[in-house]
Design a protein around this motif. Structure first.
Motif, mmCIF file in Angstrom:
data_model
loop_
_atom_site.group_PDB
_atom_site.id
_atom_site.type_symbol
_atom_site.label_atom_id
_atom_site.label_comp_id
_atom_site.label_asym_id
_atom_site.label_seq_id
_atom_site.Cartn_x
_atom_site.Cartn_y
_atom_site.Cartn_z
ATOM 1 N N GLY A 1 -8.055 -6.055 -3.684
ATOM 2 C CA GLY A 1 -6.796 -5.344 -3.870
ATOM 3 C C GLY A 1 -6.435 -4.656 -2.568
ATOM 4 N N TYR A 2 -5.139 -4.438 -2.346
ATOM 5 C CA TYR A 2 -4.709 -3.857 -1.071
ATOM 6 C C TYR A 2 -3.638 -2.795 -1.295
ATOM 7 N N LEU A 3 -3.862 -1.656 -0.679
ATOM 8 C CA LEU A 3 -2.849 -0.600 -0.685
ATOM 9 C C LEU A 3 -2.477 -0.281 0.757
ATOM 10 N N PRO A 4 -1.232 -0.612 1.176
ATOM 11 C CA PRO A 4 -0.817 -0.246 2.541
ATOM 12 C C PRO A 4 -0.517 1.247 2.634
ATOM 13 N N ASP A 5 -0.312 1.759 3.860
ATOM 14 C CA ASP A 5 -0.080 3.208 4.001
ATOM 15 C C ASP A 5 1.184 3.668 3.277
ATOM 16 N N VAL A 6 2.269 2.873 3.392
ATOM 17 C CA VAL A 6 3.498 3.232 2.681
ATOM 18 C C VAL A 6 3.943 1.999 1.890
ATOM 19 N N PRO A 7 3.535 1.892 0.625
ATOM 20 C CA PRO A 7 3.891 0.694 -0.135
ATOM 21 C C PRO A 7 5.401 0.612 -0.399
ATOM 22 N N CYS B 1 -7.698 0.171 1.406
ATOM 23 C CA CYS B 1 -6.576 1.115 1.535
ATOM 24 C C CYS B 1 -6.417 1.476 3.011
ATOM 25 N N ASP B 2 -5.254 1.199 3.560
ATOM 26 C CA ASP B 2 -5.015 1.475 4.980
ATOM 27 C C ASP B 2 -4.281 2.815 5.115
ATOM 28 N N GLU B 3 -4.964 3.796 5.598
ATOM 29 C CA GLU B 3 -4.422 5.153 5.761
ATOM 30 C C GLU B 3 -3.623 5.598 4.538
ATOM 31 N N PRO B 4 -4.264 5.627 3.377
ATOM 32 C CA PRO B 4 -3.505 5.867 2.140
ATOM 33 C C PRO B 4 -2.966 7.272 1.990
ATOM 34 N N THR B 5 -3.514 8.235 2.753
ATOM 35 C CA THR B 5 -3.053 9.619 2.555
ATOM 36 C C THR B 5 -2.162 10.109 3.689
ATOM 37 N N THR C 1 -15.130 -1.251 -5.433
ATOM 38 C CA THR C 1 -15.646 -0.719 -4.166
ATOM 39 C C THR C 1 -14.432 -0.412 -3.289
ATOM 40 N N ILE C 2 -14.477 0.695 -2.597
ATOM 41 C CA ILE C 2 -13.277 1.113 -1.835
ATOM 42 C C ILE C 2 -13.594 1.221 -0.348
ATOM 43 N N VAL C 3 -12.732 0.599 0.461
ATOM 44 C CA VAL C 3 -12.783 0.789 1.911
ATOM 45 C C VAL C 3 -11.457 1.442 2.280
ATOM 46 N N PHE C 4 -11.496 2.622 2.868
ATOM 47 C CA PHE C 4 -10.215 3.214 3.278
ATOM 48 C C PHE C 4 -10.286 3.722 4.709
ATOM 49 N N SER C 5 -9.193 3.475 5.425
ATOM 50 C CA SER C 5 -9.139 3.913 6.816
ATOM 51 C C SER C 5 -8.341 5.204 6.900
ATOM 52 N N THR C 6 -8.653 6.016 7.868
ATOM 53 C CA THR C 6 -7.921 7.277 8.024
ATOM 54 C C THR C 6 -8.227 7.917 9.369
ATOM 55 N N HIS C 7 -7.315 8.832 9.767
ATOM 56 C CA HIS C 7 -7.613 9.709 10.912
ATOM 57 C C HIS C 7 -8.077 11.056 10.377
#
Ligand SMILES: Nc1ncnc2c1ncn2[C@@H]1O[C@H](COP(=O)(O)OP(=O)(O)OP(=O)(O)O)[C@@H](O)[C@H]1O
Length: 299
Positions: free
Chosen positions: A79-85, A157-161, A184-190
């Motif tokens: 599954g994929y969640l972009p930063d601004v869907p 999830c790419d920079e979801p927050t 399982t979740i992989v999320f990127s963030t600063h």
């Protein structure tokens, strides 16, 4: 067992090498925080996992199956969640999720129950309210419902927050943490606080290399640089204390690094101060934060 494996993955854009041989694994049922500064290559890595970007060398396995560029069977497990869907704003969430479910081939008999369950999971009401009136936080939660509709084994999830305010961020992180049993979740963030809050494992990407990859507690142990922070009620006392302790002065605060256990280190500091008739108004130990580790790893 690892649901995601990257083996010596390299990526070039023209002459520029963006990823220099990435190796990491993500255990099933965990949350992996993927951090790195701008341009580190996080989005590129995620796109390769999703089959949306070519892999120049090395391989990526999801559930033991090799990921190929373009549409492949393993995509159904991700599954994929972009930063601004992006949404069709004139639809309500149920209509939108029905469309997504049909496009991904979820059997009609299952779809309605699945949509109701997902909207409940992400705490969105089941009503006719159109998506264009939703807050960013609601849109992000709907994005999770959509990404999980197909019961993927892995959620990227790419920079979801990044576009959320502090309350939206906090709610969204609680939601991600609650999905641990589901996927399982992989999320990127600063945002390092986000990673500290919910991740089991942290990967720090810097200049195309994975500079650190471990549980947060192991990283803290490995990069531990505990400090003692003393506060004085006058700048003059703080100045003298900083000098005798060979420590950093910050207005009325004195900060010094120590090795080993806190108690003997603090006792030694206090004895040195008492010998000079200096008494701080407070003494605290400061733990190593992910920000400290990040700064050290990327410097
Ligand atoms: N399609 C492309 N063509 C050329 N260069 C690209 C392409 N996609 C990404 N890059 C370059 O690859 C590097 C890594 O970009 P990427 O978007 O993966 O970084 P990132 O860590 O996600 O950064 P950010 O946090 O700013 O989103 C950047 O220098 C970027 O300009």
């Amino acid at each position: 067992m690892a649901i995601l494996e990257l083996h010596d993955v390299k990526k070039y854009f023209g002459d520029k090498q963006v990823l220099n041989g990435l190796n990491f694994e993500v255990p099933e049922g965990s949350i992996f925080g993927f951090v790195g500064e701008n341009d580190a290559g996080k989005t590129t890595t995620m796109k390769m996992i999703l089959g949306l970007e070519t892999i120049d060398s090395g391989e990526i396995l999801v559930d033991g199956q090799r990921v190929h560029y373009g549409n492949s069977a393993i995509n159904r497990e991700i599954g994929y969640l972009p930063d601004v869907p992006e949404y069709y704003g004139y639809m309500n969430p149920t209509e939108y999720l029905k469309l997504c479910g049909r496009l991904t081939g979820i059997p009609k008999g299952e779809l309605s129950d699945r949509i109701t369950k997902m909207l409940k999971t992400v705490d969105l009401p089941i009503n006719k309210r159109r998506i264009h009136g939703f807050s960013r936080g609601m849109k992000q939660r709907l994005g999770i419902a959509q990404a999980l509709l197909n019961r993927p084994r892995l959620l990227i999830c790419d920079e979801p927050t990044s576009a959320l305010d502090p309350i939206g961020r906090s709610e969204f992180l609680s939601l991600l943490a609650s999905l641990r049993d589901e996927t399982t979740i992989v999320f990127s963030t600063h945002i390092l606080n986000d990673v500290e809050r919910i991740s089991d494992h942290v990967g720090i990407l810097h200049a195309g290399f994975l500079k650190a990859n471990d549980s947060l507690s192991n990283l803290k142990e490995q990069y531990a640089k505990p400090q003692i922070v003393l506060k004085f009620n006058s700048s003059t006392s703080a100045q003298i204390a900083a000098k005798v302790l060979d420590a950093i002065l910050n207005d009325k605060q004195v900060i010094l690094n120590y090795l080993g256990d806190y108690q003997p280190a603090a006792e030694k500091v206090m004895q040195t101060l008492l010998d000079r008739h200096l008494m701080p108004v407070s003494i605290n130990s400061l733990e190593t934060s992910l920000e400290d580790i990040f700064m050290e790893v990327t410097s």
